[in-house]
Design a protein around this motif. Structure first.
Motif, mmCIF file in Angstrom:
data_model
loop_
_atom_site.group_PDB
_atom_site.id
_atom_site.type_symbol
_atom_site.label_atom_id
_atom_site.label_comp_id
_atom_site.label_asym_id
_atom_site.label_seq_id
_atom_site.Cartn_x
_atom_site.Cartn_y
_atom_site.Cartn_z
ATOM 1 N N GLY A 134 0.813 -1.220 0.000
ATOM 2 C CA GLY A 134 0.000 0.000 0.000
ATOM 3 C C GLY A 134 0.836 1.255 0.000
ATOM 4 N N ARG A 135 2.077 1.154 0.467
ATOM 5 C CA ARG A 135 2.970 2.331 0.504
ATOM 6 C C ARG A 135 3.819 2.462 -0.758
ATOM 7 N NH1 ARG A 135 3.481 -0.189 5.512
ATOM 8 N NH2 ARG A 135 5.463 -1.138 4.879
ATOM 9 N N SER A 136 3.689 1.528 -1.689
ATOM 10 C CA SER A 136 4.563 1.523 -2.871
ATOM 11 C C SER A 136 4.050 2.486 -3.945
ATOM 12 C CB SER A 136 4.642 0.108 -3.453
ATOM 13 O OG SER A 136 5.387 0.120 -4.669
ATOM 14 N N PRO A 137 4.960 3.177 -4.649
ATOM 15 C CA PRO A 137 4.544 4.032 -5.780
ATOM 16 C C PRO A 137 4.086 3.218 -6.989
ATOM 17 C CG PRO A 137 6.938 3.999 -5.605
ATOM 18 C CD PRO A 137 6.409 3.277 -4.403
ATOM 19 N N VAL A 138 4.404 1.929 -7.026
ATOM 20 C CA VAL A 138 3.921 1.076 -8.112
ATOM 21 C C VAL A 138 2.426 0.830 -7.904
ATOM 22 C CG1 VAL A 138 4.167 -1.140 -9.299
ATOM 23 C CG2 VAL A 138 6.175 -0.027 -8.292
ATOM 24 N N ALA A 139 1.639 0.946 -8.964
ATOM 25 C CA ALA A 139 0.184 0.746 -8.867
ATOM 26 C C ALA A 139 -0.123 -0.750 -8.855
ATOM 27 C CB ALA A 139 -0.520 1.434 -10.032
ATOM 28 N N PHE A 140 -0.073 -1.341 -7.663
ATOM 29 C CA PHE A 140 -0.359 -2.768 -7.526
ATOM 30 C C PHE A 140 -1.863 -3.000 -7.403
ATOM 31 C CE2 PHE A 140 4.107 -3.126 -6.137
ATOM 32 C CZ PHE A 140 4.483 -4.231 -6.887
ATOM 33 N N GLY A 141 -2.338 -4.055 -8.069
ATOM 34 C CA GLY A 141 -3.727 -4.464 -7.920
ATOM 35 C C GLY A 141 -3.885 -5.425 -6.753
ATOM 36 N N GLU A 142 -5.059 -6.021 -6.666
ATOM 37 C CA GLU A 142 -5.326 -6.995 -5.617
ATOM 38 C C GLU A 142 -4.437 -8.226 -5.815
ATOM 39 O OE1 GLU A 142 -7.603 -7.180 -2.908
ATOM 40 O OE2 GLU A 142 -7.496 -5.003 -3.209
ATOM 41 N N PRO A 143 -4.004 -8.876 -4.720
ATOM 42 C CA PRO A 143 -3.195 -10.089 -4.870
ATOM 43 C C PRO A 143 -3.964 -11.189 -5.594
ATOM 44 C CG PRO A 143 -3.024 -9.229 -2.635
ATOM 45 C CD PRO A 143 -4.119 -8.462 -3.304
ATOM 46 N N ALA A 144 -3.234 -11.910 -6.443
ATOM 47 C CA ALA A 144 -3.785 -13.074 -7.128
ATOM 48 C C ALA A 144 -3.258 -14.330 -6.447
ATOM 49 C CB ALA A 144 -3.386 -13.070 -8.603
ATOM 50 N N ALA A 145 -4.157 -15.252 -6.115
ATOM 51 C CA ALA A 145 -3.769 -16.503 -5.456
ATOM 52 C C ALA A 145 -3.761 -17.614 -6.493
ATOM 53 C CB ALA A 145 -4.740 -16.825 -4.331
ATOM 54 N N VAL A 146 -2.601 -18.258 -6.696
ATOM 55 C CA VAL A 146 -2.478 -19.236 -7.773
ATOM 56 C C VAL A 146 -1.685 -20.455 -7.303
ATOM 57 C CG1 VAL A 146 -2.476 -17.400 -9.512
ATOM 58 C CG2 VAL A 146 -0.304 -18.353 -8.717
ATOM 59 N N SER A 147 -1.846 -21.507 -8.072
ATOM 60 C CA SER A 147 -1.023 -22.702 -7.893
ATOM 61 C C SER A 147 -0.616 -23.185 -9.278
ATOM 62 C CB SER A 147 -1.792 -23.809 -7.164
ATOM 63 O OG SER A 147 -1.078 -25.032 -7.233
ATOM 64 N N ALA A 148 0.688 -23.191 -9.527
ATOM 65 C CA ALA A 148 1.170 -23.685 -10.818
ATOM 66 C C ALA A 148 0.965 -25.187 -10.935
ATOM 67 C CB ALA A 148 2.656 -23.340 -10.988
ATOM 68 N N LEU A 149 0.854 -25.857 -9.784
ATOM 69 C CA LEU A 149 0.704 -27.315 -9.792
ATOM 70 C C LEU A 149 -0.726 -27.726 -10.149
ATOM 71 C CD1 LEU A 149 2.086 -30.052 -9.251
ATOM 72 C CD2 LEU A 149 1.356 -29.818 -6.856
ATOM 73 N N THR A 150 -1.715 -27.076 -9.528
ATOM 74 C CA THR A 150 -3.120 -27.446 -9.752
ATOM 75 C C THR A 150 -3.810 -26.581 -10.799
ATOM 76 O OG1 THR A 150 -3.998 -25.959 -8.055
ATOM 77 C CG2 THR A 150 -3.229 -28.150 -7.335
ATOM 78 N N GLY A 151 -3.206 -25.455 -11.130
ATOM 79 C CA GLY A 151 -3.837 -24.541 -12.092
ATOM 80 C C GLY A 151 -4.778 -23.543 -11.463
#
Length: 615
Positions: A134-151
């Protein structure tokens, strides 16, 4: 669009990109053996609807931060990868600092390995990441939750990337700009020759174009272009590109080199004037002459830093000069990362204000201004010789057309010849010229004015500037030029004895006709005052003419001599002999020969052998 990764080692960056693209990212046998990313890896990502993004996989290990920076330059969107089972780690923080210093505009935090954690734990990590970013100057969106193993979550992440690819870029990317490609890989291909790869930072290049590889200045020609794995005729800004270059040896290019258009005056400079910022978590202040590592584009160079105003504390910022141990290719506005010399850690970064500053440059207040026009005025003002029009965009960090238009709209700037200069420098040259002409009048009251070439030198400026200053003064009617002589408008030549002294000398010459006394004879009389000054005044008014260095004739006497020549010669082309003139005038050769030579010079007559012919 270029998508890059960042994050701690073993948090699943390569596995994530392999799952998104269908391409195994670790291409080196050493990477597969050790199970870590060592070098940069690239792949195209199909976003649907005919859109393709280039993805860059970077190392996460602290030993390969330099390589990570080389892959992060030119990135449009960063995937900040954080393993859900470990959370935020040291390299997560360092990679974020690097991404921020490079000015990456947008990002998506990606929580990987979610198949290994409980939902409650995932929620805690997610909240921690949101607070941290939240303090970063980069415009970050909401976190994405992923698993490369299960897709899990991959389809949603791909959709979010497709949405970002459809948004306008947060900065202009025009192919009318100057072409530049920082090189991150070089290899040879049979039938193609030397191939360099990188992300096109600006401008475009086509097959057949001439390019230069800097530093080193090696000339080459673009033989082939591939972008996102497909052959194309032109590379455009923001694309992953491989250039096949004819005329370039494999050893003439490497990571850290830059391919640029040959038509513009790109240069590799050992000096950079910058605005830098030190991270709040930096271990110590940044002192003058501190040795640092500068990472710019895909290059790394050691440098000494000279902050203006002294030591920079952690969390502080300053204008500074970087004296590099190896030249780098930069232009105004480029972002860079600073790392300490030892131990090697990221300590800050900044932005280039002047990519090739003069060694003894001043620091005008506008140099660090946010407004482009103010910075442009400062960049020109600190160059005594002005800034070449062809390289104005390189100094400012825009296309040449934009820079030229901006300069043309600034009253403080002047285009003089092929260089932009400060209007004040032209004005100062003009003031020096005015002072010199006034001083000349004071010391040479009888002279009609200062010789034009002497006046140009008196401006004490380069020839184009002196000429521009003179033109300004003439246009403003502050100076007058006539017959190669410069004078103040109000100036009138005068003899020490005033007008009576001039009149006496002129009257004497008029009475003498075609046999006037020389200067020595006039001086010897003793009753005529300053003869030479009086004659200079009279000559300036056209009353007398110096036929010889030491002998003047009245204008009336010379008019009479010309009439005599026409009378003796008759029609144009008529012959005139010295003997005939002697018979008509009674003049000796002492007077007659100089008069005839004067007539030749005035194109009244033309000498052919011993005769003259009327022109």
């Amino acid at each position: 669009m270029i998508v890059g990764t960042a994050g701690h080692i073993d948090h699943g960056k390569s596995a994530l990109l392999a799952a998104l693209t269908g391409t195994a990212m670790d291409r080196l046998a050493e990477e597969r053996r050790r199970g870590i990313t060592i070098d940069l890896n690239f792949a195209p990502l199909d976003l649907g609807a005919g859109r393709t993004a280039g993805v860059v996989d970077v190392p996460g290990h602290e030993d390969f931060v330099r390589t990570m920076v080389a892959g992060a330059v030119g990135v449009d969107v960063v995937l900040l990868v954080i393993a859900a089972d470990e959370g935020i780690m040291p390299q997560s923080r360092e990679h974020l600092a690097i991404v921020e210093q490079l000015g990456v505009p947008r990002g998506i935090p990606v929580l990987t390995k979610v198949d290994l954690v409980e939902p409650d734990w995932l929620a805690l990590v997610r909240e921690e990441v949101i607070r941290w970013l939240g303090r970063s100057p980069v415009a970050f969106g909401e976190p994405a939750a992923v698993s490369a193993l299960t897709g899990q979550g991959l389809a949603d992440l791909r959709r979010r990337l497709a949405d970002l690819a459809g948004d306008p870029a947060p900065w202009p990317q025009s192919d009318a700009d100057a072409f530049r490609l920082p090189v991150d890989r070089v290899f040879s291909v049979a039938g193609t020759g030397t191939v360099v790869t990188g992300t096109v930072w600006s401008g475009s290049v086509a097959v057949g174009d001439a390019v230069t590889v800097l530093p080193g200045g090696h000339a080459a020609r673009v033989r082939s272009i591939e972008s996102f794995g497909r052959s194309t005729d032109r590379a455009v800004p923001g694309s992953r590109t491989a250039l096949g270059l004819a005329g370039l040896d494999r050893g003439d290019a490497g990571r850290g080199h830059v391919v640029v258009t040959a038509a513009l005056p790109w240069t590799a400079s050992p000096l950079l004037d910058v605005r830098l910022a030190l991270l709040g978590q930096a271990a110590r202040p940044l002192a003058p002459r501190a040795r640092v590592r500068v990472l710019l584009g895909t290059a790394e160079a050691m440098a000494r830093v000279y902050p203006r105003g002294g030591t920079v504390p952690p969390g502080g910022s300053a204008l500074a000069r970087l004296a590099l141990e190896a030249p780098v290719v930069a232009r105004g506005g480029d972002r860079f990362v600073l790392r300490s010399y030892s131990p090697v850690t990221t300590i800050g970064g900044g932005q280039v204000l002047d990519p090739a500053p003069p060694r003894r440059a001043t620091w005008p207040p506008g140099l660090g201004a946010a407004e482009d026009g103010d910075r442009l005025e400062a960049l020109v003002a600190r160059r005594s010789e002005g800034a070449p029009a062809a390289g104005l965009g390189l100094l400012l960090g825009t296309s040449s057309a934009v820079a030229e238009e901006l300069a043309a709209g600034r009253p403080a700037l002047r285009l003089v010849g092929d260089r932009w200069r400060s209007a004040a420098s032209v004005g100062r040259a003009g003031e020096r010229l005015l002072e010199a002409v006034a001083a000349f009048h004071e010391g040479n009251a009888a002279a009609p004015g200062m010789p034009l070439e002497t006046a140009r030198r008196a401006a004490r400026a380069e020839a184009p500037v002196a000429e521009a200053a003179l033109a300004d003064l003439l246009s403003a009617e502050r100076l007058v030029v006539a017959e190669g002589i410069v004078r103040l408008p109000q100036f009138r030549p005068s003899a020490p004895g005033g007008e009576p002294e001039v009149d006496r000398v002129v009257t004497l010459l008029r009475e003498a006709g075609l046999q006037p006394p020389g200067l020595g004879e006039l001086d010897a009389r003793g009753d005529l005052g300053d003869v030479r000054s009086a004659l200079r005044v009279a000559a300036g008014r056209g009353w007398v003419v110096a036929v010889e260095r030491e002998r003047y004739y009245s204008a009336e006497a010379l008019d009479a001599f010309v009439a005599l020549l026409r009378s003796v010669g008759g029609e144009a082309g008529g012959e005139i002999s010295v003997a005939a003139l002697r018979e008509r005038t009674g003049l000796s050769r002492k007077f007659l020969i100089p008069l005839l030579e004067w007539a030749d010079a005035q194109r009244v007559t033309r000498r052919v052998g011993d005769l003259r012919h009327l022109v």
